[in-house]
Design an enzyme around this catalytic site. Structure first.
Site, short mmCIF file in Angstrom:
data_model
loop_
_atom_site.label_atom_id
_atom_site.label_comp_id
_atom_site.label_asym_id
_atom_site.label_seq_id
_atom_site.Cartn_x
_atom_site.Cartn_y
_atom_site.Cartn_z
N CYS A 103 -5.54 8.59 9.28
CA CYS A 103 -5.00 7.34 11.14
C CYS A 103 -4.87 8.64 11.62
O CYS A 103 -3.76 9.71 11.37
CB CYS A 103 -3.79 6.53 11.12
SG CYS A 103 -4.88 4.52 10.01
N ASP A 119 5.00 1.06 12.28
CA ASP A 119 3.70 0.62 11.58
C ASP A 119 3.34 -0.98 12.08
O ASP A 119 2.61 -1.46 12.13
CB ASP A 119 3.78 0.23 10.47
CG ASP A 119 3.13 1.33 9.49
OD1 ASP A 119 2.67 2.41 9.88
OD2 ASP A 119 3.02 1.66 8.55
N LYS A 161 0.84 -1.21 0.19
CA LYS A 161 0.05 0.07 0.03
C LYS A 161 0.51 1.20 -0.21
O LYS A 161 0.50 2.25 -0.90
CB LYS A 161 -0.77 -0.15 1.13
CG LYS A 161 -1.64 1.31 1.24
CD LYS A 161 -2.25 1.22 2.79
CE LYS A 161 -1.26 2.04 4.36
NZ LYS A 161 -1.58 3.12 3.62
N ARG A 188 -8.82 -0.54 5.10
CA ARG A 188 -7.60 0.76 3.99
C ARG A 188 -6.50 0.40 3.92
O ARG A 188 -5.36 0.69 2.58
CB ARG A 188 -7.25 1.77 4.43
CG ARG A 188 -8.47 2.45 5.07
CD ARG A 188 -8.25 3.89 5.92
NE ARG A 188 -6.77 4.33 5.79
CZ ARG A 188 -6.55 5.06 6.32
NH1 ARG A 188 -5.78 4.82 7.08
NH2 ARG A 188 -4.96 5.42 6.09
N ARG A 222 1.89 14.75 11.84
CA ARG A 222 2.84 13.91 10.79
C ARG A 222 2.84 15.48 10.08
O ARG A 222 2.32 15.64 8.44
CB ARG A 222 2.06 12.75 9.65
CG ARG A 222 2.10 11.90 10.39
CD ARG A 222 2.40 10.80 9.82
NE ARG A 222 0.55 10.92 9.24
CZ ARG A 222 0.54 8.58 8.93
NH1 ARG A 222 1.00 7.83 8.64
NH2 ARG A 222 -1.46 8.68 8.49
#
Length: 424
Positions: free
Chosen positions: A120, A311, A22, A403, A125
Site C-alpha cells: 500500500c 490501520d 493477515k 489483500r 516504510r
C-alpha cells in the site's frame, strides 16, 4: 477490473466470525524457513497476500500443502533443502511482507537477496532499521536501487544489542528471526509490542527458540543451534475485528463478533464507547450496538501498540463523518495516510487536513458516488461510508481490500449489507 456496488443498508445485524490475522500469518510463514522440518499453521486466512507468500516460499523450493488433511485454513509448509536464497523480483515487489524472508534466509543460509517490496502507498516504510539490525549481528549489507543483499560472517550471525529508532513491527520481526540461530544473545530495545510480535515469538519458541520479553519494549533472544517443526494457530485479526465494530457503529446496528482477543482491540473499544457506542464482552464474543443511544464526536491519535492502531484510522474517520460534532484525527505513524479524505469528501463529508491532522465536521449525510480504494484500510473505510450513504456507491481498485480481508463481501452480506462484487 472488479469493483463493489454498495447501497445504503440500514442497521447491520447478526454474528460474524473473525479470521486469522493477515499481519500475523505472513511472518509465521516466513519463519518456517528457519527449519528443515515441516511446520503446520492453522486458521490461515484465504488472502491474496498469503497466496503471494506461498509463491515466494515455493520459489525458493519449499513445499506447501494447502488445506492439509482436508482441514480448511491449514498450511503444511516444508522448507527442506532450499535451492536459492532470493525470491523472484516479480513476486517480492508485490507486498511489503516479502522482506520478512531476509532475516530467516540470512540466519539459516548465511546470505539473502531481496528486492525492494511494494504494498500500500501510505508513506515511507523504510527498511533501514532491518538492515541496521543485520549489520549489528555482523552481516555485510549491500543496498542497491531495487534490491538488498546481505551476507553473514564466517561462522554465522552473532548476537548483539540493537536499539530501534522507531518501534517498527517489521524490523522487530525480521531481527528476531535472524537472531534465533545467531551465536550468543541478542537484545532488541525499543521493540514493537504488537500482538503479532507475540504470536511470532510464541511460534518460534514452539520451534525451539529461546525468546523472552515479546510484547514489551525489550526482547531477549538466546541463539540456539537449530529449530524444529511446530504446529501453531494464528491469532484473530484485530484490524478485521475493529472494522466490523465500526460497521455496527456506522450503520447504527448491532453485531456479535466472535473469535476475538479483547485486549487487542481495547483502544478501539474505548474510543467507540466515548462516542456512545455500546461495546460489551459476553460469553459468546464482543457485542457492539451503535443504535441504542445518541452518538457524539471524539478525537483519535494513532500510536504504536498498545495505542490506537493506524490501520483503523481511516475506517474510524468514516464513522466520525456520521456523528454530530467536530472531531480531530492525528496520524503519527505514517505521513501519507489521509488519501481517503478526498474520497470521503466526494461523498459529502466535510474534512480538511493540515499536515498530519484531519478535522472532521460530522453529522453530514453521505451520498453515494464513485470512489477509489487508495489502500487496503482506506478501501474498508469506503465500504463502511457507503453502507451509511444514500444511493449507490461504486468502490474501485478493490484488490487492495481483498489483500487483507477474507470473505469480505460474504461476511458483510451475512449481516444484511447490500454489497455486490462485479467484474467491470
Amino acid at each position: 477490473m472488479a469493483k463493489y456496488l454498495v447501497q445504503e443498508s440500514g442497521p447491520l445485524r447478526g454474528t460474524v466470525h473473525i479470521s486469522g490475522a493477515k499481519n500475523a500469518v505472513l511472518p509465521l510463514m516466513a519463519a518456517s524457513i528457519l527449519t528443515k522440518e515441516p511446520c503446520r499453521i492453522k486458521d490461515v486466512p484465504n488472502l491474496l497476500d498469503v497466496e503471494v507468500m506461498c509463491r515466494i516460499l515455493r520459489d525458493i523450493c519449499g513445499t506447501i500443502v494447502e488445506n492439509e488433511g482436508d482441514e480448511y485454513g491449514t498450511l503444511l509448509i516444508d522448507m527442506g533443502p532450499l535451492c536459492k536464497t532470493e525470491a523472484e523480483r516479480d513476486l517480492a515487489i508485490q507486498m511489503r511482507a516479502s522482506f520478512l524472508i531476509m532475516g530467516p534466509l540470512l540466519s539459516r543460509e548465511g546470505k539473502a537477496k531481496v528486492y525492494m517490496p511494494g504494498g500500500c502507498t501510505i508513506g515511507a516504510r523504510p527498511i533501514d532499521l532491518h538492515l541496521k539490525g543485520f549489520e549489528a549481528m555482523g552481516a555485510e549489507v549491500v543496498a542497491k536501487d531495487d534490491y538488498v543483499e546481505a551476507t553473514a560472517p564466517e561462522g554465522g550471525l552473532v548476537g548483539s544489542r540493537i536499539y530501534l529508532d522507531f518501534p517498527s513491527v517489521g524490523a522487530t520481526e525480521n531481527i528476531m528471526m535472524a537472531a534465533v540461530l545467531a551465536k550468543g544473545t541478542t537484545y532488541i530495545e525499543n521493540a514493537a509490542e504488537e500482538p503479532e510480535i507475540v504470536d511470532l515469538a510464541n511460534f518460534l519458541n514452539k520451534m525451539g527458540a529461546k525468546i523472552k520479553g515479546a510484547g514489551t519494549d525489550i526482547i531477549k533472544i538466546e541463539g540456539v543451534e537449530s529449530l524444529h517443526g511446530a504446529t501453531h494457530t494464528v491469532i484473530p485479526d484485530r484490524i478485521e475485528t475493529g472494522t466490523f465494530m465500526l460497521a455496527a457503529a456506522i450503520t447504527r446496528g448491532e453485531v456479535l463478533i466472535k473469535n476475538i482477543v479483547p485486549d487487542h482491540v481495547r483502544p478501539i473499544a474505548s474510543k467507540l464507547r466515548e462516542c456512545g457506542v455500546t461495546v460489551e464482552l459476553t460469553d459468546e464474543g464482543l457485542y457492539v450496538n451503535g443504535g441504542d443511544r445518541k452518538l457524539v464526536a471524539t478525537d483519535i491519535k494513532t500510536l504504536p501498540y498498545p495505542g490506537f492502531p493506524t490501520d483503523i484510522q481511516s475506517p474510524f474517520m468514516a464513522f466520525l463523518t456520521t456523528v454530530e460534532g467536530a472531531s480531530t484525527v492525528k496520524e503519527t505513524v505514517f505521513e501519507n495516510r489521509f488519501m481517503h479524505v478526498a474520497e470521503l469528501n466526494r461523498m459529502g463529508a466535510k474534512i480538511r487536513t493540515e499536515g498530519n491532522r484531519a478535522f472532521i465536521q460530522g453529522g453530514k449525510q453521505l451520498e453515494g458516488t464513485k470512489v477509489i480504494a487508495t489502500d487496503l484500510r482506506a478501501g474498508a473505510a469506503m465500504v463502511l461510508a457507503a453502507l451509511a450513504a444514500k444511493g449507490t456507491t461504486e468502490v474501485e481498485k478493490i484488490s487492495h481490500i481483498e489483500r487483507g480481508y477474507e470473505d469480505f463481501v460474504e461476511k458483510f452480506r451475512s449481516l444484511g449489507a447490500s454489497i455486490l462484487k462485479i467484474e467491470d
